[in-house]
Structure formats: C-alpha cells, structure tokens
Design a protein around this motif. Structure first.
Motif, PDB file in Angstrom:
ATOM      1  N   MET A   1     -32.677-100.245  75.444  1.00 50.67           N
ATOM      2  CA  MET A   1     -31.789 -99.780  74.793  1.00 50.67           C
ATOM      3  C   MET A   1     -30.557 -99.932  74.926  1.00 50.67           C
ATOM      4  SD  MET A   1     -33.190 -99.105  71.067  1.00 50.67           S
ATOM      5  CE  MET A   1     -33.615 -97.135  72.140  1.00 50.67           C
ATOM      6  N   ALA A   2     -30.720 -97.949  75.951  1.00 55.85           N
ATOM      7  CA  ALA A   2     -28.926 -98.110  76.350  1.00 55.85           C
ATOM      8  C   ALA A   2     -28.584 -99.551  76.709  1.00 55.85           C
ATOM      9  CB  ALA A   2     -28.803 -96.741  77.504  1.00 55.85           C
ATOM     10  N   ILE A   3     -29.038-100.349  78.466  1.00 61.66           N
ATOM     11  CA  ILE A   3     -28.520-100.815  78.931  1.00 61.66           C
ATOM     12  C   ILE A   3     -28.141-102.339  78.489  1.00 61.66           C
ATOM     13  CG2 ILE A   3     -28.493-101.924  80.758  1.00 61.66           C
ATOM     14  CD1 ILE A   3     -28.713 -99.143  81.031  1.00 61.66           C
ATOM     15  N   GLY A   4     -29.239-102.270  76.630  1.00 62.10           N
ATOM     16  CA  GLY A   4     -28.581-103.149  75.674  1.00 62.10           C
ATOM     17  C   GLY A   4     -27.359-103.311  75.302  1.00 62.10           C
ATOM     18  N   TRP A   5     -27.108-102.005  75.262  1.00 61.86           N
ATOM     19  CA  TRP A   5     -25.839-101.684  73.967  1.00 61.86           C
ATOM     20  C   TRP A   5     -24.705-101.737  75.045  1.00 61.86           C
ATOM     21  CZ3 TRP A   5     -25.124-100.156  69.429  1.00 61.86           C
ATOM     22  CH2 TRP A   5     -24.029 -99.209  68.950  1.00 61.86           C
ATOM     23  N   LEU A   6     -24.643-101.248  76.105  1.00 55.38           N
ATOM     24  CA  LEU A   6     -23.654-101.338  77.329  1.00 55.38           C
ATOM     25  C   LEU A   6     -23.503-103.353  77.091  1.00 55.38           C
ATOM     26  CD1 LEU A   6     -24.371 -98.715  79.711  1.00 55.38           C
ATOM     27  CD2 LEU A   6     -22.615 -98.573  78.838  1.00 55.38           C
ATOM     28  N   ALA A   7     -25.191-103.564  77.298  1.00 53.23           N
ATOM     29  CA  ALA A   7     -24.500-104.891  77.892  1.00 53.23           C
ATOM     30  C   ALA A   7     -23.934-105.826  76.420  1.00 53.23           C
ATOM     31  CB  ALA A   7     -25.875-105.718  77.739  1.00 53.23           C
ATOM     32  N   LEU A   8     -23.908-105.363  75.175  1.00 52.71           N
ATOM     33  CA  LEU A   8     -23.066-105.830  73.568  1.00 52.71           C
ATOM     34  C   LEU A   8     -22.005-105.085  73.554  1.00 52.71           C
ATOM     35  CD1 LEU A   8     -26.259-105.364  71.145  1.00 52.71           C
ATOM     36  CD2 LEU A   8     -25.309-107.025  72.005  1.00 52.71           C
ATOM     37  N   THR A   9     -21.744-103.971  73.982  1.00 51.79           N
ATOM     38  CA  THR A   9     -19.974-103.626  75.061  1.00 51.79           C
ATOM     39  C   THR A   9     -19.424-104.909  75.573  1.00 51.79           C
ATOM     40  OG1 THR A   9     -21.235-101.418  74.037  1.00 51.79           O
ATOM     41  CG2 THR A   9     -18.801-101.544  75.286  1.00 51.79           C
ATOM     42  N   ALA A  10     -19.764-104.784  76.857  1.00 54.65           N
ATOM     43  CA  ALA A  10     -18.762-105.530  77.968  1.00 54.65           C
ATOM     44  C   ALA A  10     -18.810-106.872  77.084  1.00 54.65           C
ATOM     45  CB  ALA A  10     -20.037-106.245  78.685  1.00 54.65           C
ATOM     46  N   TRP A  11     -19.940-107.850  76.208  1.00 57.60           N
ATOM     47  CA  TRP A  11     -19.918-109.107  76.089  1.00 57.60           C
ATOM     48  C   TRP A  11     -18.736-108.942  74.921  1.00 57.60           C
ATOM     49  CZ3 TRP A  11     -20.472-112.504  78.947  1.00 57.60           C
ATOM     50  CH2 TRP A  11     -21.456-113.017  79.824  1.00 57.60           C
ATOM     51  N   GLY A  12     -18.816-108.088  73.995  1.00 57.48           N
ATOM     52  CA  GLY A  12     -18.215-107.605  73.131  1.00 57.48           C
ATOM     53  C   GLY A  12     -16.575-107.479  73.300  1.00 57.48           C
ATOM     54  N   THR A  13     -15.941-107.700  74.318  1.00 60.58           N
ATOM     55  CA  THR A  13     -15.294-106.880  74.272  1.00 60.58           C
ATOM     56  C   THR A  13     -14.596-108.388  74.668  1.00 60.58           C
ATOM     57  OG1 THR A  13     -15.335-106.409  77.203  1.00 60.58           O
ATOM     58  CG2 THR A  13     -14.837-104.729  75.035  1.00 60.58           C
ATOM     59  N   VAL A  14     -15.171-108.840  76.283  1.00 59.57           N
ATOM     60  CA  VAL A  14     -15.145-110.338  76.996  1.00 59.57           C
ATOM     61  C   VAL A  14     -14.613-111.073  75.560  1.00 59.57           C
ATOM     62  CG1 VAL A  14     -15.672-112.272  78.033  1.00 59.57           C
ATOM     63  CG2 VAL A  14     -16.240-110.004  78.609  1.00 59.57           C
ATOM     64  N   LEU A  15     -15.783-111.985  74.584  1.00 56.66           N
ATOM     65  CA  LEU A  15     -15.621-112.500  73.159  1.00 56.66           C
ATOM     66  C   LEU A  15     -14.671-112.315  72.999  1.00 56.66           C
ATOM     67  CD1 LEU A  15     -19.324-113.399  72.634  1.00 56.66           C
ATOM     68  CD2 LEU A  15     -17.823-114.684  73.983  1.00 56.66           C
ATOM     69  N   ALA A  16     -14.320-110.644  72.933  1.00 59.38           N
ATOM     70  CA  ALA A  16     -12.813-110.592  71.985  1.00 59.38           C
ATOM     71  C   ALA A  16     -11.562-111.034  72.576  1.00 59.38           C
ATOM     72  CB  ALA A  16     -12.831-109.597  71.260  1.00 59.38           C
ATOM     73  N   GLY A  17     -11.551-111.521  73.706  1.00 60.54           N
ATOM     74  CA  GLY A  17     -10.556-111.616  74.464  1.00 60.54           C
ATOM     75  C   GLY A  17      -9.994-110.047  75.153  1.00 60.54           C
ATOM     76  N   ARG A  18     -10.307-109.081  74.625  1.00 62.31           N
ATOM     77  CA  ARG A  18      -9.898-107.726  75.360  1.00 62.31           C
ATOM     78  C   ARG A  18     -10.906-106.762  75.865  1.00 62.31           C
ATOM     79  NH1 ARG A  18      -4.596-106.407  74.380  1.00 62.31           N
ATOM     80  NH2 ARG A  18      -5.273-104.517  74.585  1.00 62.31           N
ATOM     81  N   PRO A  19     -11.407-107.662  77.126  1.00 62.81           N
ATOM     82  CA  PRO A  19     -12.579-107.367  78.591  1.00 62.81           C
ATOM     83  C   PRO A  19     -11.784-105.837  78.551  1.00 62.81           C
ATOM     84  CG  PRO A  19     -10.880-108.570  79.592  1.00 62.81           C
ATOM     85  CD  PRO A  19     -10.324-109.248  78.089  1.00 62.81           C
ATOM     86  N   PHE A  20     -13.362-104.554  78.229  1.00 59.83           N
ATOM     87  CA  PHE A  20     -13.077-103.554  78.597  1.00 59.83           C
ATOM     88  C   PHE A  20     -12.315-103.245  79.636  1.00 59.83           C
ATOM     89  CE2 PHE A  20     -16.752-104.270  80.551  1.00 59.83           C
ATOM     90  CZ  PHE A  20     -16.923-103.408  81.928  1.00 59.83           C
ATOM     91  N   THR A  21     -12.985-103.864  80.815  1.00 62.95           N
ATOM     92  CA  THR A  21     -12.261-103.535  82.559  1.00 62.95           C
ATOM     93  C   THR A  21     -10.425-103.609  82.814  1.00 62.95           C
ATOM     94  OG1 THR A  21     -12.836-105.643  82.804  1.00 62.95           O
ATOM     95  CG2 THR A  21     -14.761-104.290  83.487  1.00 62.95           C
ATOM     96  N   GLU A  22      -9.888-103.993  81.800  1.00 71.48           N
ATOM     97  CA  GLU A  22      -8.517-104.501  81.055  1.00 71.48           C
ATOM     98  C   GLU A  22      -8.173-103.472  81.510  1.00 71.48           C
ATOM     99  OE1 GLU A  22      -5.618-106.705  78.086  1.00 71.48           O
ATOM    100  OE2 GLU A  22      -7.024-107.531  79.028  1.00 71.48           O
ATOM    101  N   GLY A  23      -7.795-102.212  80.236  1.00 69.97           N
ATOM    102  CA  GLY A  23      -8.343-101.288  79.805  1.00 69.97           C
ATOM    103  C   GLY A  23      -8.091-100.066  81.330  1.00 69.97           C
TER     104      GLY A  23
END
Length: 195
Positions: free
Chosen positions: A83-105
């Motif tokens: 669940m923990a890693i799945g949450w991280l996956a959802l977070t990462a995919w969400g930022t990519v799909l939103a056009g603001r990847p978490f890695t940009e910040g």
C-alpha cells in the motif's frame, strides 16, 4: 543526491522497519517523521513543488495511522508495504498526468530559473518521474504478491524494495548527463561553451 532520497524516504523506511515489530508503532513513527521533515523543509523556505513526496507521505502516514489504531486487525494492515509503495506510485503518476512531475520541483533545487524554464529540463524531469512511477508500480505489485503468497519471506520483501528503489536512484543520477549529451549532439551545441 543519495542523502536527499534517504531523507525523503525516511518516513517510509521507519514505517517498514518499525512495522515489523508493531503496525501501530510503525505507522505512528512514519507519521511523526513525515510531520517533522515537512515542517523543517517549510521552515527553511523550500518551494511547495519540491515537497510533493513529503506532503504525500504525510497524508498516507496520517491515513495509515488512523487505520492502524481504529482497526488494528484489518486485513489491509497485512499489505502495508505494498500500500505504501502503491501510494507513491499514485503520487508519481498523478504528478506526471497533471503535467507537473514531482521531479521538476526537486530538480529546481539544483539549477537556475533559466535552466528550469527550458524544454530540456522539463523533458529530463518528466522522464525521471515516469521511471520512478513505473518502478513504484512494479514494486507495489511485487510486494502485494509476496505479501499474499509468502508474507513471512522477509528476504524477498527486502530484495524487492531494494531493487525497486536502486533502479530509479541510479537512473536519476545518470540520466540527466546522458540526456544533455544527446541534446547537445543533436543540436550541434558545444557543451564546453555552454558551461
């Protein structure tokens, strides 16, 4: 870079280690670490777009802590790692799909505003975010399978986590240089002149 990732994933590491002893203590330790780290980062003036993983950790740890204390015998607690890693996956995919990847910040911490505004920077940070998202997704699926089929196989659980994090960490460390070389070669830019 490695220290950044160790610090960022500290709540998740505490959750994993302490939960081996007690789920409630693991969730609470992860939550406490998430609160402290986010507060320290905000206090030192870090940009919010550089704290997406930290904020996501805080939300997950709060939810997991509430579950651990409200229903400590929930079957979901058997799948804490996935669940923990799945949450991280959802977070990462969400930022990519939103056009603001978490890695940009995160990447903005190490470059000037001019570099951060370039298409090359945005391309590099997007590719890195996708690699992290894929890795998190694969780890979550593997962990869910192991937690279901062989929940006491600690060695396999640890190996999956280590491999799953090692790949994107190494990729993150090496890819920007590779992408820059390709970009400069394709556009006939002398790298030394740019420095």
């Amino acid at each position: 870079m490695l220290l950044y990732y160790l610090r960022t994933f500290l709540p998740w590491l505490l959750l994993a280690v302490v939960s081996g002893w007690n789920d409630q203590a693991g969730a609470a330790a992860g939550l406490a670490a998430a609160v402290v780290l986010l507060a320290l980062d905000l206090r030192k003036g870090s940009r919010l777009d550089a704290l997406i993983l930290e904020a996501s950790a805080l939300v997950f740890m709060a939810l997991l802590t509430a579950l651990a204390f409200a229903d400590p015998h929930s079957v979901l607690m058997n799948y804490g790692a996935s669940m923990a890693i799945g949450w991280l996956a959802l977070t990462a995919w969400g930022t990519v799909l939103a056009g603001r990847p978490f890695t940009e910040g995160v990447g903005r911490r190490n470059v000037t505003d001019e570099i951060a505004a370039t298409d090359l920077f945005k391309s590099i940070t997007t590719v890195i975010a996708v690699v992290w998202a894929i890795s998190f997704t694969v780890i979550a699926v593997v962990l869910a399978f192991v937690q279901h089929a062989a929940p006491d196989n600690t060695a396999l659980l640890v190996a999956a986590k280590v491999a799953g994090f090692a790949v994107p960490i190494v990729f993150t460390a090496r890819y920007p240089e590779i992408a820059q070389k390709r970009y400069f070669a394709r556009h006939g830019i002398d790298r030394e002149a740019v420095r």
